[in-house]
Design a protein around this motif. Structure first.
Motif, PDB file in Angstrom:
ATOM      1  N   GLY A 216      -0.697  19.578  75.503  1.00  0.00           N
ATOM      2  CA  GLY A 216       0.116  18.555  76.137  1.00  0.00           C
ATOM      3  C   GLY A 216       1.509  19.016  76.533  1.00  0.00           C
ATOM      4  N   GLU A 217       1.856  20.294  76.288  1.00  0.00           N
ATOM      5  CA  GLU A 217       3.171  20.787  76.675  1.00  0.00           C
ATOM      6  C   GLU A 217       3.180  21.206  78.137  1.00  0.00           C
ATOM      7  N   ALA A 218       4.363  21.111  78.739  1.00  0.00           N
ATOM      8  CA  ALA A 218       4.520  21.558  80.120  1.00  0.00           C
ATOM      9  C   ALA A 218       4.434  23.074  80.160  1.00  0.00           C
ATOM     10  N   ILE A 219       3.639  23.605  81.066  1.00  0.00           N
ATOM     11  CA  ILE A 219       3.510  25.053  81.193  1.00  0.00           C
ATOM     12  C   ILE A 219       4.164  25.573  82.462  1.00  0.00           C
ATOM     13  N   SER A 220       4.507  24.678  83.380  1.00  0.00           N
ATOM     14  CA  SER A 220       5.135  25.115  84.622  1.00  0.00           C
ATOM     15  C   SER A 220       5.755  23.922  85.336  1.00  0.00           C
ATOM     16  N   PHE A 221       6.593  24.201  86.328  1.00  0.00           N
ATOM     17  CA  PHE A 221       7.124  23.123  87.151  1.00  0.00           C
ATOM     18  C   PHE A 221       7.435  23.600  88.558  1.00  0.00           C
ATOM     19  N   SER A 222       7.511  22.645  89.465  1.00  0.00           N
ATOM     20  CA  SER A 222       7.929  22.886  90.845  1.00  0.00           C
ATOM     21  C   SER A 222       8.982  21.832  91.189  1.00  0.00           C
ATOM     22  N   TYR A 223       9.512  21.904  92.401  1.00  0.00           N
ATOM     23  CA  TYR A 223      10.525  20.950  92.837  1.00  0.00           C
ATOM     24  C   TYR A 223       9.944  19.984  93.863  1.00  0.00           C
ATOM     25  N   PHE A 224      10.534  18.803  93.958  1.00  0.00           N
ATOM     26  CA  PHE A 224      10.169  17.853  95.011  1.00  0.00           C
ATOM     27  C   PHE A 224      11.448  17.208  95.528  1.00  0.00           C
ATOM     28  N   VAL A 225      11.370  16.582  96.690  1.00  0.00           N
ATOM     29  CA  VAL A 225      12.530  15.960  97.318  1.00  0.00           C
ATOM     30  C   VAL A 225      12.447  14.440  97.182  1.00  0.00           C
ATOM     31  N   LEU A 257      12.494  24.765  81.226  1.00  0.00           N
ATOM     32  CA  LEU A 257      11.134  24.459  80.802  1.00  0.00           C
ATOM     33  C   LEU A 257      11.049  24.421  79.277  1.00  0.00           C
ATOM     34  N   LYS A 258      11.713  25.354  78.612  1.00  0.00           N
ATOM     35  CA  LYS A 258      11.686  25.388  77.154  1.00  0.00           C
ATOM     36  C   LYS A 258      12.444  24.200  76.552  1.00  0.00           C
ATOM     37  N   TRP A 259      13.557  23.824  77.165  1.00  0.00           N
ATOM     38  CA  TRP A 259      14.310  22.667  76.685  1.00  0.00           C
ATOM     39  C   TRP A 259      13.492  21.392  76.872  1.00  0.00           C
ATOM     40  N   HIS A 260      12.809  21.286  77.990  1.00  0.00           N
ATOM     41  CA  HIS A 260      11.947  20.138  78.258  1.00  0.00           C
ATOM     42  C   HIS A 260      10.872  20.018  77.182  1.00  0.00           C
ATOM     43  N   ASN A 261      10.221  21.134  76.856  1.00  0.00           N
ATOM     44  CA  ASN A 261       9.154  21.111  75.860  1.00  0.00           C
ATOM     45  C   ASN A 261       9.692  20.807  74.466  1.00  0.00           C
ATOM     46  N   PHE A 262      10.863  21.344  74.149  1.00  0.00           N
ATOM     47  CA  PHE A 262      11.455  21.059  72.844  1.00  0.00           C
ATOM     48  C   PHE A 262      11.755  19.564  72.708  1.00  0.00           C
TER      49      PHE A 262
END
Length: 318
Positions: A216-225, A257-262
């Motif tokens: 359930g942890e985030a493994i990646s991200f992208s950007y959106f507008v 990404l690491k801060w988000h998961n923490f």
């Protein structure tokens, strides 16, 4: 700030990497400070933001929290945000003002906005300000038997469910050439197609946390507008990495990404107990360790953050 909404509601439906061109250029915000008004408590800060403000203003964190910053509970965790202050706005030409006879009204503005309506901390402004009007779209680690949580576009049915955050989100972009962006709604995805895409090699544009091992942890991200957020007309195309203006952007993205998961782990920990004293102690520990304890400006911030995060995970058992 998390938002359980469809991409179609708030964006152009595309996901971008740091290398892509997006139409968000606004000429340096000349004559405009709309995004610095009426933010409430939504301009949430991370440890690097506070560290930069401490270094840039020359004030200790405690002094900033007593003036320009404040603390609020975000999904069970106490986090800092930019404090809004009162400002008088001329509304003499407004139709409602004509009827009421008022010519001025109070409005909330960022405490760092100067008398000329310009940002007084622009060189060391927080990440949330650099990001706007972009957002991050987080893709989570799942299994074929995971139960999706939250409401998302129909196209995501049967696929790993992302988390949408205000002024930030992510579903890793796979194999797209720089500058094109990725449209998650461009094809009807099935569980099989989604599984295949997750077994495909990641493109160089992906942001990935290889330490995200928990389910359930985030493994990646992208950007959106966020299409409706910035009122500036005649926007021009600008590369995402130039817009963000972040030194060592690759390192910064891994840190985010690491801060988000923490935070996700910490939120789950707080939700797992009804002991108010324990919740208080968890929050005080996180606040002191990541925000109040000074970072050495002569040392690499990310290394110091990693050390503190590892210590926190051990102490909190998350």
């Amino acid at each position: 700030m998390k938002r359980q909404v469809s991409l179609d509601e708030i964006s152009d439906g595309r996901l971008y990497s740091r290398h892509d061109m997006v139409r968000i250029g606004c000429g340096g915000c000349r004559g405009c400070s709309a995004c610095c008004h009426g933010m409430g408590t939504s301009a949430i800060l991370d440890p690097l933001d506070v560290h930069r403000l401490v270094q840039g203003t020359g004030l200790p964190a405690e002094a900033l929290f007593s003036d320009k910053l404040e603390l609020n509970v975000v999904d069970g965790i106490i986090l800092p945000n930019l404090r809004m202050s009162g400002s008088t706005k001329n509304i003499a030409g407004d139709a409602a003002a004509v009827q009421s006879g008022k010519t001025e009204e109070e409005e909330e503005v960022c405490g760092f906005l100067n008398s000329e309506g310009r940002c007084s901390i622009h060189p060391y402004r927080p990440g949330v300000c650099r990001l706007f009007p972009l957002g991050r779209y987080y893709e989570k680690k799942t299994t074929p038997h995971s139960t999706p949580v939250g409401e998302y576009p129909a196209q995501w049915t049967g696929c790993p469910r992302p988390t949408i955050e205000d002024w930030g989100i992510s579903h890793a972009k796979r194999g797209m050439p720089p500058g094109e962006g990725h449209n998650p709604a461009s094809a009807k995805q099935t569980s099989t197609e989604c599984s295949a895409s997750h077994n495909a090699p990641k493109s160089d544009n992906s942001v990935t946390d290889i330490s995200a091992q928990q389910q359930g942890e985030a493994i990646s991200f992208s950007y959106f507008v966020q299409m409706q957020e910035c009122p500036a007309p005649n926007k021009t195309k600008v590369r995402v990495e130039k817009w963000l203006d972040q030194p060592d952007l690759a390192g910064y993205e891994v840190y985010i990404l690491k801060w988000h998961n923490f935070l996700e782990r910490a939120e789950a920990l707080v939700k797992s107990t009804t002991d108010e004293e324990e919740i208080k102690n968890i929050n005080l520990y996180i606040l002191k360790l990541f925000f109040l304890k000074p970072y050495d400006p002569q040392q690499n911030f990310y290394i110091q953050f990693e050390e503190r995060m590892n210590a926190a995970r051990e102490v909190l058992e998350v």
